[in-house]
Scaffold this motif. Structure first.
Motif, short mmCIF file in Angstrom:
data_model
loop_
_atom_site.label_atom_id
_atom_site.label_comp_id
_atom_site.label_asym_id
_atom_site.label_seq_id
_atom_site.Cartn_x
_atom_site.Cartn_y
_atom_site.Cartn_z
N SER A 162 0.81 -1.21 0.00
CA SER A 162 0.00 0.00 0.00
C SER A 162 0.85 1.27 0.00
O SER A 162 0.34 2.33 -0.32
CB SER A 162 -0.95 0.00 1.18
OG SER A 162 -0.23 -0.04 2.39
N GLU A 170 -14.68 -4.18 -1.40
CA GLU A 170 -16.15 -4.08 -1.27
C GLU A 170 -16.68 -2.82 -1.92
O GLU A 170 -17.71 -2.84 -2.59
CB GLU A 170 -16.56 -4.15 0.20
CG GLU A 170 -16.44 -5.54 0.79
CD GLU A 170 -16.93 -5.60 2.23
OE1 GLU A 170 -17.76 -4.77 2.63
OE2 GLU A 170 -16.46 -6.50 2.95
N THR A 219 -9.08 5.42 2.23
CA THR A 219 -8.56 4.18 2.81
C THR A 219 -9.63 3.38 3.56
O THR A 219 -9.34 2.33 4.08
CB THR A 219 -7.40 4.48 3.77
OG1 THR A 219 -7.86 5.40 4.77
CG2 THR A 219 -6.21 5.09 3.01
N SER A 220 -10.86 3.92 3.60
CA SER A 220 -11.94 3.21 4.27
C SER A 220 -13.29 3.64 3.70
O SER A 220 -13.40 4.71 3.09
CB SER A 220 -11.93 3.50 5.78
OG SER A 220 -12.28 4.85 6.03
N LYS A 221 -14.29 2.82 3.92
CA LYS A 221 -15.65 3.17 3.50
C LYS A 221 -16.11 4.43 4.22
O LYS A 221 -16.80 5.28 3.65
CB LYS A 221 -16.59 1.98 3.79
CG LYS A 221 -18.05 2.25 3.55
CD LYS A 221 -18.40 2.27 2.06
CE LYS A 221 -19.89 2.17 1.80
NZ LYS A 221 -20.65 3.38 2.05
N GLU A 222 -15.70 4.59 5.46
CA GLU A 222 -16.07 5.76 6.25
C GLU A 222 -15.49 7.04 5.65
O GLU A 222 -16.19 8.05 5.57
CB GLU A 222 -15.61 5.61 7.71
CG GLU A 222 -16.33 4.53 8.48
CD GLU A 222 -15.90 3.10 8.11
OE1 GLU A 222 -14.76 2.89 7.61
OE2 GLU A 222 -16.72 2.18 8.30
N SER A 223 -14.22 7.00 5.23
CA SER A 223 -13.62 8.20 4.64
C SER A 223 -14.27 8.51 3.29
O SER A 223 -14.45 9.68 2.93
CB SER A 223 -12.09 8.08 4.52
OG SER A 223 -11.72 7.03 3.66
N TRP A 224 -14.66 7.47 2.54
CA TRP A 224 -15.40 7.65 1.29
C TRP A 224 -16.72 8.39 1.56
O TRP A 224 -17.01 9.40 0.93
CB TRP A 224 -15.65 6.28 0.65
CG TRP A 224 -16.66 6.25 -0.45
CD1 TRP A 224 -17.97 5.90 -0.34
CD2 TRP A 224 -16.45 6.57 -1.83
NE1 TRP A 224 -18.59 5.98 -1.57
CE2 TRP A 224 -17.68 6.39 -2.50
CE3 TRP A 224 -15.34 6.99 -2.56
CZ2 TRP A 224 -17.84 6.61 -3.87
CZ3 TRP A 224 -15.50 7.21 -3.93
CH2 TRP A 224 -16.72 7.02 -4.57
N GLU A 238 -7.33 -2.51 -1.98
CA GLU A 238 -7.51 -2.15 -0.57
C GLU A 238 -8.98 -2.10 -0.18
O GLU A 238 -9.34 -2.45 0.94
CB GLU A 238 -6.85 -0.79 -0.29
CG GLU A 238 -5.37 -0.73 -0.60
CD GLU A 238 -4.52 -1.11 0.58
OE1 GLU A 238 -4.93 -0.89 1.72
OE2 GLU A 238 -3.41 -1.61 0.34
N LEU A 239 -9.82 -1.61 -1.08
CA LEU A 239 -11.25 -1.44 -0.79
C LEU A 239 -12.08 -2.24 -1.81
O LEU A 239 -12.82 -1.67 -2.61
CB LEU A 239 -11.63 0.04 -0.81
CG LEU A 239 -11.01 0.89 0.30
CD1 LEU A 239 -11.33 2.36 0.11
CD2 LEU A 239 -11.48 0.41 1.66
#
Length: 138
Positions: free
Chosen positions: A14, A89, A29-34, A86-87
């Motif tokens: 990464s 999903e 780097t995460s669904k939350e940050s998206w 990395e993501l």
């Protein structure tokens, strides 16, 4: 038009994402940050360009410096970078089948999509959306 349909080589940690980001590009780097970036952009009335790419993808590597340049050229637009490895999903939920795939979003909804490493076509699509948004506001 260059694009990658599947992982072609092993490896690539990464840390390579750092080469892909920079300028005004936000690494997701995460669904939350998206979710957070989409909410912020919607609240500010900004367009979002989401670049789904992979560190092992040659065309993605070719587009990375250009994407950074676009982020600096169009500061009113939010530029996001998502690593499909990395993501997975998130990439699957957006039905990313090849890299790079660029989604142009307004209010969290897709208004356009560009697949591949055609720089001029990507910029043309971005400027068309910016122009249409500017006309809507006037």
């Amino acid at each position: 038009m260059g694009l990658c349909l599947g992982k072609q080589t092993e490896g690539g940690d990464s840390e390579e994402n750092v080469k892909f980001s920079g300028g005004n590009v936000h690494l997701i780097t995460s669904k939350e940050s998206w979710d957070q970036k989409l909410v912020e952009a919607s609240g500010d009335g900004k367009i979002v360009i989401a670049n789904f790419s992979a560190t092992w993808c040659g065309p993605c590597k070719t587009m990375a410096p250009f994407y950074r340049e676009l982020s600096e050229k169009y500061p009113s637009v939010v530029f996001l970078l998502i690593d499909v490895e990395e993501l997975t999903e998130l990439s699957t939920s957006w039905e990313v089948k090849a890299t790079p795939t660029f989604f142009i979003l307004r209010d969290g909804q897709q208004v356009d999509k560009h697949v591949g490493a055609n720089k001029s076509e990507l910029e043309k699509r971005i400027t068309a959306i910016i122009d249409s948004t500017t006309q809507r506001q006037n």
